[in-house]
Design a protein around this motif. Structure first.
Motif, short mmCIF file in Angstrom:
data_model
loop_
_atom_site.label_atom_id
_atom_site.label_comp_id
_atom_site.label_asym_id
_atom_site.label_seq_id
_atom_site.Cartn_x
_atom_site.Cartn_y
_atom_site.Cartn_z
N UNK A 17 45.80 40.61 42.80
CA UNK A 17 46.10 39.38 43.55
C UNK A 17 45.37 39.41 44.89
N UNK A 18 45.39 40.55 45.52
CA UNK A 18 44.70 40.71 46.81
C UNK A 18 43.20 40.53 46.63
N UNK A 19 42.64 41.21 45.65
CA UNK A 19 41.19 41.14 45.45
C UNK A 19 40.73 39.75 45.03
N UNK A 21 42.27 36.94 45.71
CA UNK A 21 42.40 36.05 46.87
C UNK A 21 41.18 36.21 47.78
N UNK A 22 40.79 37.45 48.03
CA UNK A 22 39.62 37.70 48.88
C UNK A 22 38.37 37.05 48.27
N UNK A 25 38.42 33.39 48.80
CA UNK A 25 38.16 33.06 50.20
C UNK A 25 36.64 33.06 50.45
N UNK A 26 35.93 33.92 49.77
CA UNK A 26 34.47 33.89 49.91
C UNK A 26 33.86 32.73 49.13
N UNK A 240 47.53 32.46 46.21
CA UNK A 240 47.95 33.84 45.96
C UNK A 240 49.22 33.87 45.12
#
Lengths: 355, 355
Positions: A17-19, A21-22, A25-26, A240
């Motif tokens: 989920x973190x990866x 989302x990142x 964002x890019x 997210x």
């Protein structure tokens, strides 16, 4: 060194989920734009809200006639939205800790509040069981998990009136019988998303019955009618949340989350009960699976700071207990792997050997 | 193909803000944890809030005696928070468009509202100038920039009573005389951050004077006293806001932002005025630097869909006008480079040659 994230909230989320989302964002969906700079009205974003809502309904087996909302403001804003929308004359509240008290305070500003029971005299170390909910109350409000005191209502209660529940810290950790509730709400920053989005599950036909003036943004009908798009919603946290919902589904849903939660909690409580240095603070039958609170045994009280230092040096994060309870709190939300619980147990056992 | 992001909000942010947010989501400050899973009470996060507040004060030259808050809920929630906190008997509102009307509606729920002037009859194409603000009003509310209709108050007004301003869409685009206001608020999703955080600049000694009950979360004093940490704040959007504030400072501050805004707006309005295909919709003296609205000239009305398609194919994003105005809207927020404005002008000129 591997970090083990026992933060009480905001708290651990699945690494994917973190990866993801990142990545969004890019570049969101290959659009050449960041998730941070797309319109919430963009063709690409509506499917995010739609899928998040659909997964909420699917994973929690939400019956027809309910809406799922994604709002800003946090559960603390819901504390006043609930009485604005549902308290005409009298509401019943079960006082099981800090968050229940805060919810009650906001209701008292708008109507009569009956505290049906409280464990305040025992520092909220248990959940009261013998009480009567007035049959003429507009609703009965509960806080299913008490993050600070480490107690949890692990089954849906029976109530003579519709229930409202703050499930900020245990949503998606067990199946719920949503039909017992007219409203379930929570800050998302435990089992769902980064801080900044609040989920609300609301029964549509329970709305629109108040005689008072309700400011537009505090009226659940506003958000039901606009599909959470009355104003700009928190785009990144909602995305997210969708990723976490997909992850929960891929893991086997809330039943699987419940099994994992039971397994992790059983492991850690067993060590607390076995290890001569530590004692649990919550009544055994009410122990939370999400927030596991323990202190040093009275004869080892002076070792508290030492253990915190010892565990922190071994990568344990966020295990200092809330100041209202002291000692330690290991929050074991859905995304926390069993390995982290085992790492904490290893710490406790090593520390025991040293003393 | 290079995309030019003219979205009205959420909207373009500096590329380094986007990239550094993505980095912090993967690993915040080398902590081994994601920005999405750290506690808002973490030692590492308090400096983020502190620096964001300090930069707000520095960049806007905010006098002593004001607090800067970072909240959830959006400017739409502020529409009711403002009258809750400041409207005892009567408030004056300048009606310059959709957002002003929404703000007024919430105030009407709590007290007497005087609409001092309105340009509704002219579809809000200008900002009224001749009106009297009642000297006994508790405050005078303005919306400094009208995102939908493309008009802007580019200078601080004079008022016999303290002013309250919604600056959602033009904050940090020019110097402000904050001392004229008791409250300035806005959603951050234009010039500051991704959606999910609301900024409020509030004069401390204007608070605490109401006779009504104010729900805890709607009371600015709650947030002033807790430094925006009464409940869990939107961590990720606040961090991005800090990065944008640093970027504004590095670019030369709000004076530099104003020069850039004037330069970009002058370029685009000059083309609108020159190009036979297009006409601007806002009165010239009230034209917004942030949201530049234009439509096809009457004799070329049938080309509207063609131009939208033509420009979209050349990488222009978000230039469709709001349905209340039609035509086109190029939002030229701080982070939009001059090159994007030039690219749009090139489109307009190429399209003109084709017809």
């Amino acid at each position: 060194m591997k970090k083990h994230n026992f933060n009480a909230g905001p708290s651990i989320l699945p690494r994917e989920v973190i990866e993801d989302t990142a990545k969004a964002i890019l570049d969101f969906n290959g659009s050449g734009l960041s998730l941070m700079e797309i319109s919430h009205r963009a063709k690409d974003f509506q499917p995010v809200v739609d899928e998040a809502e659909a997964l909420f309904k699917e994973l929690l087996n939400i019956p027809e006639g309910y809406s799922v909302l994604f709002l800003g403001g946090g559960a603390s804003l819901e504390f006043c939205m609930v009485p604005y929308n549902f308290l005409e004359k009298k509401a019943a509240y079960l006082n099981t800790g800090t968050w229940a008290k805060k919810a009650m305070k906001e209701a008292k500003g708008l109507g009569e509040v009956v505290e049906v029971a409280s464990s305040a005299d025992a520092n909220f170390s248990f959940i009261p069981k013998d009480y009567t909910v007035p049959a003429d109350a507009d609703y009965f409000h509960i806080t299913t998990n008490n993050t600070i005191f480490g107690t949890e209502l692990k089954e849906d209660l029976n109530s003579p009136v519709p229930m409202v529940a703050d499930m900020s810290s245990d949503i998606f950790s067990r199946p719920i019988d949503v039909s017992k509730y007219i409203c379930i709400y929570g800050g998302a920053q435990k089992n769902l998303a980064p801080a900044g989005v609040t989920f609300v599950i609301v029964k549509n036909d329970a709305l629109g019955k108040m005689s008072r003036y309700i400011p537009t943004m505090l009226n659940y009908q506003t958000h039901v009618e606009s599909g959470s798009m009355f104003n700009t919603p928190p785009v990144v946290p909602i995305y997210s949340a969708l990723l976490t919902l997909r992850w929960i589904k891929a893991q086997g849903g809330v039943k699987a989350m419940e099994s994992r939660a039971i397994e992790k909690a059983d492991l850690l409580y067993a060590e607390i009960d076995r290890n001569k240095l530590f004692v649990g603070t919550a009544a055994k039958e009410d122990r939370s699976r999400m927030n596991i609170c323990f202190v040093m045994a009275p004869e080892y009280k002076e070792l508290e700071a030492d253990f915190l230092k010892f565990a922190t040096e071994k990568g344990m994060i966020g295990i200092k207990g809330h100041r209202s309870v002291g000692g330690f709190r290991a929050s074991c939300y859905n995304a926390l792997p069993k390995e982290s619980v085992q790492a904490l147990i290893d710490c406790m056992q090593e520390f025991e050997k040293l003393h």
